[in-house]
Design a protein around this motif. Structure first.
Motif, PDB file in Angstrom:
ATOM      1  N   ALA A  48      -6.486 -37.922  12.409  1.00 21.62           N
ATOM      2  CA  ALA A  48      -6.800 -37.415  13.752  1.00 21.62           C
ATOM      3  C   ALA A  48      -7.814 -38.341  14.430  1.00 21.62           C
ATOM      4  CB  ALA A  48      -7.329 -35.992  13.677  1.00 21.62           C
ATOM      5  N   ALA A  49      -8.779 -38.813  13.659  1.00 16.48           N
ATOM      6  CA  ALA A  49      -9.768 -39.741  14.213  1.00 16.48           C
ATOM      7  C   ALA A  49      -9.121 -41.085  14.521  1.00 16.48           C
ATOM      8  CB  ALA A  49     -10.922 -39.923  13.233  1.00 16.48           C
ATOM      9  N   ARG A  50      -8.254 -41.555  13.626  1.00 18.40           N
ATOM     10  CA  ARG A  50      -7.595 -42.852  13.815  1.00 18.40           C
ATOM     11  C   ARG A  50      -6.655 -42.829  15.027  1.00 18.40           C
ATOM     12  NH1 ARG A  50      -7.961 -48.086  12.008  1.00 18.40           N
ATOM     13  NH2 ARG A  50      -5.961 -49.110  11.917  1.00 18.40           N
ATOM     14  N   CYS A  51      -5.967 -41.723  15.239  1.00 15.89           N
ATOM     15  CA  CYS A  51      -4.941 -41.633  16.288  1.00 15.89           C
ATOM     16  C   CYS A  51      -5.439 -40.969  17.561  1.00 15.89           C
ATOM     17  CB  CYS A  51      -3.730 -40.879  15.743  1.00 15.89           C
ATOM     18  SG  CYS A  51      -2.947 -41.707  14.346  1.00 15.89           S
ATOM     19  N   GLY A  52      -6.739 -40.762  17.694  1.00 11.67           N
ATOM     20  CA  GLY A  52      -7.297 -40.043  18.831  1.00 11.67           C
ATOM     21  C   GLY A  52      -7.000 -40.669  20.176  1.00 11.67           C
ATOM     22  N   LEU A  53      -6.916 -41.995  20.250  1.00 15.34           N
ATOM     23  CA  LEU A  53      -6.684 -42.675  21.524  1.00 15.34           C
ATOM     24  C   LEU A  53      -5.251 -43.161  21.681  1.00 15.34           C
ATOM     25  CD1 LEU A  53      -9.973 -44.789  21.724  1.00 15.34           C
ATOM     26  CD2 LEU A  53      -9.476 -42.583  22.783  1.00 15.34           C
ATOM     27  N   SER A  54      -4.377 -42.764  20.778  1.00 11.00           N
ATOM     28  CA  SER A  54      -2.987 -43.219  20.817  1.00 11.00           C
ATOM     29  C   SER A  54      -2.238 -42.613  21.997  1.00 11.00           C
ATOM     30  CB  SER A  54      -2.292 -42.830  19.515  1.00 11.00           C
ATOM     31  OG  SER A  54      -0.918 -43.133  19.567  1.00 11.00           O
ATOM     32  N   LYS A  55      -1.238 -43.355  22.509  1.00  5.45           N
ATOM     33  CA  LYS A  55      -0.394 -42.824  23.575  1.00  5.45           C
ATOM     34  C   LYS A  55       0.533 -41.742  23.036  1.00  5.45           C
ATOM     35  CE  LYS A  55      -0.329 -47.085  26.231  1.00  5.45           C
ATOM     36  NZ  LYS A  55       0.505 -48.190  26.725  1.00  5.45           N
ATOM     37  N   ARG A  56       0.864 -41.826  21.750  1.00  4.93           N
ATOM     38  CA  ARG A  56       1.741 -40.836  21.110  1.00  4.93           C
ATOM     39  C   ARG A  56       1.022 -40.296  19.868  1.00  4.93           C
ATOM     40  NH1 ARG A  56       7.591 -43.231  20.541  1.00  4.93           N
ATOM     41  NH2 ARG A  56       8.031 -41.040  20.218  1.00  4.93           N
ATOM     42  N   PRO A  57       0.032 -39.422  20.050  1.00  6.72           N
ATOM     43  CA  PRO A  57      -0.803 -38.993  18.934  1.00  6.72           C
ATOM     44  C   PRO A  57      -0.045 -38.259  17.823  1.00  6.72           C
ATOM     45  CG  PRO A  57      -1.288 -37.710  20.894  1.00  6.72           C
ATOM     46  CD  PRO A  57      -0.365 -38.805  21.303  1.00  6.72           C
ATOM     47  N   ASN A  58       0.977 -37.467  18.161  1.00 10.01           N
ATOM     48  CA  ASN A  58       1.709 -36.737  17.116  1.00 10.01           C
ATOM     49  C   ASN A  58       2.471 -37.693  16.205  1.00 10.01           C
ATOM     50  OD1 ASN A  58       0.796 -34.294  18.084  1.00 10.01           O
ATOM     51  ND2 ASN A  58       2.604 -33.949  19.357  1.00 10.01           N
ATOM     52  N   LEU A  59       3.126 -38.681  16.791  1.00  5.48           N
ATOM     53  CA  LEU A  59       3.842 -39.683  16.009  1.00  5.48           C
ATOM     54  C   LEU A  59       2.865 -40.499  15.170  1.00  5.48           C
ATOM     55  CD1 LEU A  59       6.470 -41.193  15.316  1.00  5.48           C
ATOM     56  CD2 LEU A  59       6.018 -42.656  17.297  1.00  5.48           C
ATOM     57  N   CYS A  60       1.772 -40.904  15.784  1.00  5.92           N
ATOM     58  CA  CYS A  60       0.751 -41.681  15.085  1.00  5.92           C
ATOM     59  C   CYS A  60       0.202 -40.914  13.892  1.00  5.92           C
ATOM     60  CB  CYS A  60      -0.370 -42.037  16.059  1.00  5.92           C
ATOM     61  SG  CYS A  60      -1.712 -43.001  15.325  1.00  5.92           S
ATOM     62  N   GLN A  61      -0.110 -39.636  14.076  1.00  5.14           N
ATOM     63  CA  GLN A  61      -0.668 -38.840  12.985  1.00  5.14           C
ATOM     64  C   GLN A  61       0.341 -38.622  11.869  1.00  5.14           C
ATOM     65  OE1 GLN A  61      -2.595 -35.268  14.293  1.00  5.14           O
ATOM     66  NE2 GLN A  61      -3.948 -36.360  15.687  1.00  5.14           N
ATOM     67  N   ARG A  62       1.618 -38.483  12.201  1.00  7.44           N
ATOM     68  CA  ARG A  62       2.634 -38.300  11.170  1.00  7.44           C
ATOM     69  C   ARG A  62       2.768 -39.551  10.306  1.00  7.44           C
ATOM     70  NH1 ARG A  62       8.033 -37.204  13.613  1.00  7.44           N
ATOM     71  NH2 ARG A  62       8.202 -39.447  13.571  1.00  7.44           N
ATOM     72  N   ILE A  63       2.814 -40.708  10.951  1.00  6.34           N
ATOM     73  CA  ILE A  63       2.938 -41.962  10.203  1.00  6.34           C
ATOM     74  C   ILE A  63       1.656 -42.245   9.431  1.00  6.34           C
ATOM     75  CG2 ILE A  63       3.273 -44.446  10.408  1.00  6.34           C
ATOM     76  CD1 ILE A  63       4.955 -43.827  12.941  1.00  6.34           C
ATOM     77  N   CYS A  64       0.537 -42.030  10.061  1.00 10.00           N
ATOM     78  CA  CYS A  64      -0.755 -42.234   9.403  1.00 10.00           C
ATOM     79  C   CYS A  64      -0.884 -41.333   8.180  1.00 10.00           C
ATOM     80  CB  CYS A  64      -1.892 -41.971  10.380  1.00 10.00           C
ATOM     81  SG  CYS A  64      -3.536 -42.112   9.666  1.00 10.00           S
ATOM     82  N   GLY A  65      -0.423 -40.085   8.288  1.00  5.42           N
ATOM     83  CA  GLY A  65      -0.485 -39.157   7.167  1.00  5.42           C
ATOM     84  C   GLY A  65       0.328 -39.636   5.978  1.00  5.42           C
ATOM     85  N   THR A  93       7.592 -51.846   7.422  1.00  4.26           N
ATOM     86  CA  THR A  93       8.897 -51.267   7.719  1.00  4.26           C
ATOM     87  C   THR A  93       9.979 -52.200   7.189  1.00  4.26           C
ATOM     88  OG1 THR A  93       9.081 -52.373   9.846  1.00  4.26           O
ATOM     89  CG2 THR A  93       7.985 -50.216   9.834  1.00  4.26           C
ATOM     90  N   ARG A  94      11.232 -51.840   7.420  1.00 10.59           N
ATOM     91  CA  ARG A  94      12.342 -52.694   6.982  1.00 10.59           C
ATOM     92  C   ARG A  94      12.356 -54.035   7.695  1.00 10.59           C
ATOM     93  NH1 ARG A  94      16.748 -47.899   7.167  1.00 10.59           N
ATOM     94  NH2 ARG A  94      16.000 -46.805   5.323  1.00 10.59           N
ATOM     95  N   ASN A  95      11.754 -54.095   8.863  1.00  6.94           N
ATOM     96  CA  ASN A  95      11.686 -55.336   9.642  1.00  6.94           C
ATOM     97  C   ASN A  95      10.418 -56.131   9.370  1.00  6.94           C
ATOM     98  OD1 ASN A  95      14.117 -54.659  10.868  1.00  6.94           O
ATOM     99  ND2 ASN A  95      13.085 -53.561  12.524  1.00  6.94           N
ATOM    100  N   ASN A  96       9.722 -55.801   8.288  1.00 12.09           N
ATOM    101  CA  ASN A  96       8.474 -56.456   7.888  1.00 12.09           C
ATOM    102  C   ASN A  96       7.380 -56.355   8.940  1.00 12.09           C
ATOM    103  OD1 ASN A  96       9.266 -57.173   5.287  1.00 12.09           O
ATOM    104  ND2 ASN A  96      10.290 -59.011   6.040  1.00 12.09           N
ATOM    105  N   LYS A  97       7.374 -55.255   9.689  1.00  9.44           N
ATOM    106  CA  LYS A  97       6.283 -54.973  10.616  1.00  9.44           C
ATOM    107  C   LYS A  97       5.391 -53.943   9.950  1.00  9.44           C
ATOM    108  CE  LYS A  97       8.930 -55.869  14.775  1.00  9.44           C
ATOM    109  NZ  LYS A  97       9.445 -55.327  16.027  1.00  9.44           N
ATOM    110  N   ARG A  98       4.123 -53.903  10.364  1.00  9.21           N
ATOM    111  CA  ARG A  98       3.204 -52.926   9.783  1.00  9.21           C
ATOM    112  C   ARG A  98       3.695 -51.517  10.054  1.00  9.21           C
ATOM    113  NH1 ARG A  98      -2.205 -55.645  10.964  1.00  9.21           N
ATOM    114  NH2 ARG A  98      -2.492 -56.653   8.965  1.00  9.21           N
ATOM    115  N   LYS A  99       3.714 -50.720   9.011  1.00  5.17           N
ATOM    116  CA  LYS A  99       4.157 -49.347   9.147  1.00  5.17           C
ATOM    117  C   LYS A  99       3.034 -48.451   9.667  1.00  5.17           C
ATOM    118  CE  LYS A  99       6.031 -45.514   6.574  1.00  5.17           C
ATOM    119  NZ  LYS A  99       7.134 -45.248   5.696  1.00  5.17           N
ATOM    120  N   CYS A 100       1.847 -48.687   9.176  1.00  9.48           N
ATOM    121  CA  CYS A 100       0.728 -47.785   9.439  1.00  9.48           C
ATOM    122  C   CYS A 100      -0.031 -48.169  10.697  1.00  9.48           C
ATOM    123  CB  CYS A 100      -0.211 -47.781   8.247  1.00  9.48           C
ATOM    124  SG  CYS A 100       0.646 -47.444   6.679  1.00  9.48           S
ATOM    125  N   PRO A 101      -0.379 -47.177  11.514  1.00 11.02           N
ATOM    126  CA  PRO A 101      -1.110 -47.464  12.768  1.00 11.02           C
ATOM    127  C   PRO A 101      -2.557 -47.844  12.533  1.00 11.02           C
ATOM    128  CG  PRO A 101      -0.808 -45.096  12.504  1.00 11.02           C
ATOM    129  CD  PRO A 101      -0.093 -45.770  11.377  1.00 11.02           C
TER     130      PRO A 101
END
Length: 101
Positions: A48-65, A93-101
């Motif tokens: 919640a602290a990490r994703c507080g300023l995200s444009k999509r906080p619910n998605l960010c929190q799910r991935i972060c979790g 991710t499968r495309n070798n991009k960072r998964k975690c926000p």
């Protein structure tokens, strides 16, 4: 009808393989650490602290979790600081991009 020694040996080996698989899964679920006595962090609060300023906080929190559960850590701040949690930064991710926000 007697049970042959080969059948007993095969069943024994199969049991050993199953025990090994279960133990391997337990170790992987603890982030590569075999001990279950390691205290778990509060992933909900950290994300919640990490994703507080995200444009999509619910998605960010799910991935972060998901990342937090695997690594048992979340970098401080709202972006970057991946050096504080190398496991978190190494998940891709499968495309070798960072998964975690």
């Amino acid at each position: 009808m007697a049970i042959s020694k080969d059948l007993i040996a095969s069943i024994f080996l199969l049991c050993l393989v199953l025990v090994h698989q279960v133990e391997s899964q337990r170790i992987l679920s603890n982030g590569g650490v075999a001990s279950s006595n390691i205290p778990r962090i509060n992933c909900g609060g950290a994300c919640a602290a990490r994703c507080g300023l995200s444009k999509r906080p619910n998605l960010c929190q799910r991935i972060c979790g998901t990342c937090c559960f695997r690594c048992n850590c979340v970098p401080p701040g709202t972006y970057g600081n991946f050096a504080a949690c190398p496991c978190y930064a190494s998940l891709t991710t499968r495309n070798n991009k960072r998964k975690c926000p």
